[in-house]
Structure formats: C-alpha cells, structure tokens
Design an enzyme around this catalytic site. Sequence first.
Site, mmCIF file in Angstrom:
data_model
loop_
_atom_site.group_PDB
_atom_site.id
_atom_site.type_symbol
_atom_site.label_atom_id
_atom_site.label_comp_id
_atom_site.label_asym_id
_atom_site.label_seq_id
_atom_site.Cartn_x
_atom_site.Cartn_y
_atom_site.Cartn_z
ATOM 1 N N SER A 86 0.836 -1.195 0.000
ATOM 2 C CA SER A 86 0.000 0.000 0.000
ATOM 3 C C SER A 86 0.880 1.258 0.000
ATOM 4 O O SER A 86 1.691 1.445 -0.903
ATOM 5 C CB SER A 86 -0.970 -0.055 1.184
ATOM 6 N N HIS A 243 -7.274 -6.266 0.224
ATOM 7 C CA HIS A 243 -6.113 -5.385 0.295
ATOM 8 C C HIS A 243 -5.054 -5.903 1.262
ATOM 9 O O HIS A 243 -3.865 -5.644 1.088
ATOM 10 C CB HIS A 243 -6.583 -3.987 0.720
#
Length: 264
Positions: A86, A243
């Site tokens: 991320s 994610h």
Amino acid sequence: MSVNLNSRVSGQGTPLILLHGLFGSLENLGGIGRRLEDSWQIHALDERNHGSSPHSDVMDYPAMAEDVIAYLDAQSIDKAILLGHSMGGKVAMQVALTYPERVQALIVADISPVTYKPHHDAILEGMQKLDLTGVKTRREADARLAEFVAVEGVRQFLLKNLERIPAETQSSEDVLFRWRLNLPVIDACYDNLAAAPEGSAPYRGPVLFIKGADSAYIQDKHRDTIFTLFPEAELKVIDGTGHWLHAEKPDDFATLCRDFLKQS
C-alpha cells in the site's frame, strides 16, 4: 531532510527492506519477514510519523524515499530488494524511480503508481476525535472508536497504534494512552499520500506487483501506467484476498515473493 527510521533486522543474505502501509508499523509485514528470513536479511522499517520512527512535519513520497536511502547508507547497504504494501509500496516505487542503482528488485503489494481519491477521511477524523481520557484498556478504547469506525477488524488494526504513556511523563492520571502516529501531519499531508510516485525515467529492474483478487487498488486501467514506469513488471493475483493479502494468505504471498526473487 531524512529521519532515522526505526528498524528490526533478522536473517542473513541479500538485504530485503519491508515497508508497511498507512496507519501501520514494521510489525504488519512480520509474518512475511519470518517466512523469508531463511534466505534474505530482513530489514523491517517504521516509516516516518509511524511506529517508533521520528515525527516530521513533511510527509510525501520523495521525503520518505530519502528516509529509505539514508537507512541504506547508515547500514552500509549498497543495493537492496524493496517490498512495500500500500503506502509502503508507493514509497518503494519512489525509491526505485529516483535511485534505481540502489534497488536490486522491487515487490509491490496491492497498490498502483497512480493517484487515488481520498478514502480515509472518516478514519482520520475518528482517530483524532477519540477521547482517551479515563481509558484504561484497549477494549475501552475500541468501544469509543466504534462510534467513528464501524468495522471491528479496522479498529483492531488502528488500535495497535495506541501506546501507554510512560508514568514519568504523564501529565494527568486520567490519560494513560496516546497515539504513536503523528495524526495531525498525516491528516494535513493526506493528499501527498494519495498521490502517485513520480520519476523522470522508468525503473528497468525486475518488479513484481501482487494483487488481492477482491481488492480494487490495482485495476486494468492502471496497467499502462504500471508498465510505462516499470517495463519489466509482472503481475500476480492471489485469489480470495483483499487489500490485506499478505495477512490473509501469508504462505501464498511469501511463495510468490520467494519464486520471484530466486529468478530475479
């Protein structure tokens, strides 16, 4: 100006730098580090304004890339593998684009080199509004944070950033906890963190992008940008993950990293 990043080092071999995402710390990729430390020297870092690293009023990808380079210099590491998730993936990409000679290979977990629309506003607002007065346990903090953040798993992740205030520095018996994060600066600099990493030339070394199948962070419309900046990139997808793919299926994630690095 760079800051001296807090780190944890384990294993032996070629240096492999682990860079966590927003609101995280070096512990977030710990499971991956433990799975790879038999073959690589793992350097897990707290990025600026996170974990136990120093706070700074400046927070953008060029500055955070400088932090990584300063760390490599301090450790006498000429060249390293970078693995970032991320926000940490964007930091890793920025390092590769700015200092390609310092990057042996790059692994980017579930993020693209693009600008994203802001989507952490509610979390930032809730964390800053959370009244820690009288809170004596994390369970009590969780109950208060639930007013702002509905998803329990997200709250548990965020609450890892709570730390007990040392007794000798407490100014009030009613406040025992504080955030380790530099929340005001993260909030003020959020647009910088949503922005894309930048480079004047592509990074032509080996790159692996790993996508969570159920995550929307890497999309088909990002492919042109990915391969323009990273022409040697390959993309792998882990089914049944979002994610947080490295936490949801750590063995699959580590296997992809190991296979990629052995052939790089």
